[in-house]
Scaffold this motif. Structure first.
Motif, PDB file in Angstrom:
ATOM      1  N   LEU A 276       0.834  -1.212   0.000  1.00  0.00           N
ATOM      2  CA  LEU A 276       0.000   0.000   0.000  1.00  0.00           C
ATOM      3  C   LEU A 276       0.865   1.257   0.000  1.00  0.00           C
ATOM      4  O   LEU A 276       0.586   2.221  -0.727  1.00  0.00           O
ATOM      5  CB  LEU A 276      -0.931  -0.005   1.211  1.00  0.00           C
ATOM      6  N   LYS A 277       1.918   1.234   0.810  1.00  0.00           N
ATOM      7  CA  LYS A 277       2.822   2.385   0.872  1.00  0.00           C
ATOM      8  C   LYS A 277       3.459   2.654  -0.482  1.00  0.00           C
ATOM      9  O   LYS A 277       3.564   3.811  -0.918  1.00  0.00           O
ATOM     10  CB  LYS A 277       3.909   2.125   1.927  1.00  0.00           C
ATOM     11  N   HIS A 278       3.835   1.608  -1.195  1.00  0.00           N
ATOM     12  CA  HIS A 278       4.486   1.764  -2.496  1.00  0.00           C
ATOM     13  C   HIS A 278       3.498   2.181  -3.589  1.00  0.00           C
ATOM     14  O   HIS A 278       3.882   2.831  -4.564  1.00  0.00           O
ATOM     15  CB  HIS A 278       5.195   0.473  -2.885  1.00  0.00           C
ATOM     16  N   ILE A 279       2.225   1.823  -3.434  1.00  0.00           N
ATOM     17  CA  ILE A 279       1.213   2.285  -4.384  1.00  0.00           C
ATOM     18  C   ILE A 279       0.992   3.780  -4.197  1.00  0.00           C
ATOM     19  O   ILE A 279       0.889   4.551  -5.169  1.00  0.00           O
ATOM     20  CB  ILE A 279      -0.108   1.513  -4.196  1.00  0.00           C
ATOM     21  N   VAL A 280       0.920   4.219  -2.951  1.00  0.00           N
ATOM     22  CA  VAL A 280       0.753   5.650  -2.660  1.00  0.00           C
ATOM     23  C   VAL A 280       1.925   6.452  -3.211  1.00  0.00           C
ATOM     24  O   VAL A 280       1.744   7.524  -3.809  1.00  0.00           O
ATOM     25  CB  VAL A 280       0.610   5.885  -1.137  1.00  0.00           C
ATOM     26  N   SER A 281       3.148   5.927  -3.059  1.00  0.00           N
ATOM     27  CA  SER A 281       4.341   6.653  -3.513  1.00  0.00           C
ATOM     28  C   SER A 281       4.515   6.603  -5.030  1.00  0.00           C
ATOM     29  O   SER A 281       5.283   7.382  -5.592  1.00  0.00           O
ATOM     30  CB  SER A 281       5.593   6.082  -2.843  1.00  0.00           C
ATOM     31  N   GLY A 282       3.821   5.678  -5.683  1.00  0.00           N
ATOM     32  CA  GLY A 282       3.951   5.546  -7.136  1.00  0.00           C
ATOM     33  C   GLY A 282       4.969   4.516  -7.572  1.00  0.00           C
ATOM     34  O   GLY A 282       5.147   4.296  -8.773  1.00  0.00           O
ATOM     35  N   ASP A 283       5.650   3.859  -6.618  1.00  0.00           N
ATOM     36  CA  ASP A 283       6.625   2.831  -6.971  1.00  0.00           C
ATOM     37  C   ASP A 283       5.936   1.591  -7.544  1.00  0.00           C
ATOM     38  O   ASP A 283       6.532   0.843  -8.317  1.00  0.00           O
ATOM     39  CB  ASP A 283       7.458   2.433  -5.750  1.00  0.00           C
ATOM     40  N   ILE A 284       4.695   1.360  -7.131  1.00  0.00           N
ATOM     41  CA  ILE A 284       3.877   0.280  -7.679  1.00  0.00           C
ATOM     42  C   ILE A 284       2.687   0.901  -8.391  1.00  0.00           C
ATOM     43  O   ILE A 284       2.042   1.813  -7.861  1.00  0.00           O
ATOM     44  CB  ILE A 284       3.409  -0.681  -6.572  1.00  0.00           C
ATOM     45  N   ASP A 285       2.404   0.423  -9.600  1.00  0.00           N
ATOM     46  CA  ASP A 285       1.340   1.024 -10.408  1.00  0.00           C
ATOM     47  C   ASP A 285      -0.040   0.491 -10.062  1.00  0.00           C
ATOM     48  O   ASP A 285      -0.999   1.265  -9.963  1.00  0.00           O
ATOM     49  CB  ASP A 285       1.619   0.767 -11.895  1.00  0.00           C
ATOM     50  N   ILE A 286      -0.161  -0.817  -9.889  1.00  0.00           N
ATOM     51  CA  ILE A 286      -1.465  -1.440  -9.660  1.00  0.00           C
ATOM     52  C   ILE A 286      -1.321  -2.520  -8.600  1.00  0.00           C
ATOM     53  O   ILE A 286      -0.385  -3.318  -8.628  1.00  0.00           O
ATOM     54  CB  ILE A 286      -2.022  -2.069 -10.950  1.00  0.00           C
ATOM     55  N   GLY A 287      -2.248  -2.536  -7.657  1.00  0.00           N
ATOM     56  CA  GLY A 287      -2.257  -3.574  -6.634  1.00  0.00           C
ATOM     57  C   GLY A 287      -3.594  -4.272  -6.581  1.00  0.00           C
ATOM     58  O   GLY A 287      -4.639  -3.643  -6.773  1.00  0.00           O
ATOM     59  N   LEU A 288      -3.563  -5.567  -6.336  1.00  0.00           N
ATOM     60  CA  LEU A 288      -4.770  -6.347  -6.087  1.00  0.00           C
ATOM     61  C   LEU A 288      -4.660  -6.905  -4.675  1.00  0.00           C
ATOM     62  O   LEU A 288      -3.641  -7.504  -4.322  1.00  0.00           O
ATOM     63  CB  LEU A 288      -4.914  -7.496  -7.081  1.00  0.00           C
ATOM     64  N   CYS A 289      -5.693  -6.695  -3.858  1.00  0.00           N
ATOM     65  CA  CYS A 289      -5.665  -7.204  -2.494  1.00  0.00           C
ATOM     66  C   CYS A 289      -7.089  -7.448  -2.026  1.00  0.00           C
ATOM     67  O   CYS A 289      -8.052  -6.958  -2.626  1.00  0.00           O
ATOM     68  CB  CYS A 289      -4.958  -6.238  -1.550  1.00  0.00           C
ATOM     69  N   CYS A 290      -7.224  -8.213  -0.936  1.00  0.00           N
ATOM     70  CA  CYS A 290      -8.555  -8.423  -0.376  1.00  0.00           C
ATOM     71  C   CYS A 290      -8.669  -7.683   0.947  1.00  0.00           C
ATOM     72  O   CYS A 290      -7.689  -7.453   1.648  1.00  0.00           O
ATOM     73  CB  CYS A 290      -8.851  -9.910  -0.213  1.00  0.00           C
ATOM     74  N   CYS A 291      -9.905  -7.306   1.260  1.00  0.00           N
ATOM     75  CA  CYS A 291     -10.152  -6.526   2.468  1.00  0.00           C
ATOM     76  C   CYS A 291     -11.628  -6.655   2.829  1.00  0.00           C
ATOM     77  O   CYS A 291     -12.481  -6.734   1.939  1.00  0.00           O
ATOM     78  CB  CYS A 291      -9.776  -5.067   2.226  1.00  0.00           C
ATOM     79  N   LYS A 292     -11.941  -6.678   4.127  1.00  0.00           N
ATOM     80  CA  LYS A 292     -13.342  -6.761   4.544  1.00  0.00           C
ATOM     81  C   LYS A 292     -14.004  -5.390   4.547  1.00  0.00           C
ATOM     82  O   LYS A 292     -15.174  -5.263   4.216  1.00  0.00           O
ATOM     83  CB  LYS A 292     -13.435  -7.360   5.950  1.00  0.00           C
TER      84      LYS A 292
END
Length: 321
Positions: A140-156
Motif C-alpha cells: 500500500l505504501k508503495h502504491i501511494v508513492s507511485g513505486d507500484i502502479d497497480i495492486g490487487l488485495c482483499c479486504c473486509k
C-alpha cells in the motif's frame, strides 16, 4: 572461501539464487521466472559448485538459506540490479516508447497472469513491460508513492483503505464468499464430513495471502465468536511456503480463492476442495466476507495504464470465475 571463476557465474544462476533466497521455493521461482524446474535445479547445483557451499537447506516448508547464502545474497542482488541498469541503459532509445509497470497481487490470483498478459499485449500491439510480485505489508505504501502502479488485495472493510490516502482509487472486483480447504492428499479429514467444526479439530495454518489488513482470518474470527477451540499452528503469507508446510502433516488451511485449482494441479501431494455452500453461508452470516479490490494512485498518467488495468480486471474475473 575458494576463488570464484566469475566467467562461470552466469546471470541466470545469480537471478535464481536471489529469487530462491527471497521466496524460498523452487516451484514458485520456476513459475515466476518462467524457467523449467530442472533448469532451476541445475543452476542451483552450478552455484553450489562455484561457491563450494550448499547455500540452501531443504526443509518441510521450503528451501532455507544458510548463513553463507545470507552473505552472498546482498552482493548477488547488487549484481542483478547492475545488470538490469545496463540493460536499461542499452535500451534507452526504445524506452521512450516502452512503458514499464509494477503490479502486486495475491500469488494465488496472479499465477496465470504473466502468460495471459503477454498474449494480450502481443495481440493488441502494445509497447508494455510488466513485473508481477506478491502482495506484501508494504505494498500500500508503495502504491501511494507511485513505486507500484497497480495492486490487487482483499479486504473486509473498504473504509480502512479509503483513509490511507485521498489519491487512492479503489475498485471492487470480486466478492470472496467461498471457502476452499487445502490439505495433504492423504489427510484424514477427507474421509469424514467436512464442516467448520471438523476443520477446527486439526492444526490450522492461518494464511493472509493478499490481505491488506493482515488480520485474523474469517475462520479464526468465527471460531472465536462461537467458542470453538482452534489450534493455530502457524501464520504464513506466501502460497509456496503454505504448500510446503501442509505436505505430510495434519495441518489444514482455508483460502477464499477459487483460483486455487489453477495452482494445485501443478503441486503434487496436496488436495483442494470447496466447502459446501451451507458451511460457507454459516460462516458468512456472522463474519463479513472479504472483497478483492484493485488499488492504484489516481495521479498515474502513464500511457497504456488504463488499458492494462482493464486487462487485469478481465484476468481476475477469468481466474476467479
Amino acid at each position: 572461501m575458494r576463488d570464484i571463476s566469475f566467467s562461470n557465474l552466469d546471470l541466470l544462476s545469480i537471478n535464481i539464487l536471489v529469487n530462491l533466497y527471497e521466496y524460498k521455493s523452487a516451484t514458485y521461482v520456476s513459475n515466476k521466472l518462467n524457467v523449467p524446474a530442472p533448469k532451476i535445479s541445475r543452476c542451483l547445483k552450478h552455484a553450489r559448485e562455484i561457491f563450494g557451499n550448499e547455500l540452501f537447506i531443504r526443509k518441510k516448508y521450503g528451501l532455507i538459506p544458510n548463513e553463507f547464502a545470507g552473505k552472498v545474497y546482498p552482493i548477488a542482488k547488487q549484481i542483478l540490479e547492475c545488470s538490469n541498469n545496463l540493460q536499461q541503459l542499452n535500451g534507452e532509445v526504445l524506452a521512450e516508447h516502452v512503458h514499464d509497470f509494477e503490479i502486486v497481487a495475491p500469488d494465488l490470483v496472479s499465477f496465470p497472469f504473466p502468460k495471459m498478459l503477454l498474449t494480450s499485449i502481443r495481440d493488441a500491439g502494445k509497447e508494455v513491460n510488466f513485473n508481477i510480485s506478491p502482495w506484501s505489508k508494504s505494498s500500500l505504501k508503495h502504491i501511494v508513492s507511485g513505486d507500484i502502479d497497480i495492486g490487487l488485495c482483499c479486504c473486509k472493510t473498504v473504509a480502512n483503505l479509503e483513509t490511507i490516502d485521498e489519491n487512492l482509487a479503489i475498485v471492487p472486483l470480486e466478492k470472496l464468499n467461498k471457502l476452499f480447504l487445502i490439505c495433504d492428499d492423504d489427510h484424514p479429514i477427507l474421509k469424514e464430513d467436512i464442516t467448520l467444526e471438523s476443520i477446527a479439530k486439526y492444526p490450522y495454518v492461518n494464511s493472509n495471502i493478499g490481505d491488506a489488513e493482515q488480520r485474523l482470518s474469517t475462520f479464526q474470527e468465527y471460531c472465536c465468536i462461537n467458542n470453538i477451540p482452534l489450534n493455530t499452528e502457524m501464520d504464513l503469507n506466501g502460497v509456496s511456503s503454505l504448500f510446503e508446510y501442509l505436505r505430510k502433516t495434519d495441518a489444514v488451511a482455508l483460502l477464499p480463492y477459487s483460483s486455487i485449482y489453477n495452482v494445485i494441479n501443478s503441486t503434487p501431494g496436496l488436495h483442494a476442495c470447496q466447502l459446501a455452500k451451507v458451511e460457507s453461508e454459516r460462516l458468512y452470516m456472522e463474519i463479513k466476507a472479504p472483497t478483492l479490490y484493485m488499488i492504484y494512485n489516481r495521479n498515474n498518467h502513464k500511457m497504456n495504464f488504463h488499458w492494462l488495468s482493464d486487462r487485469l480486471q478481465d484476468l481476475v474475473h477469468t481466474a476467479l470465475h
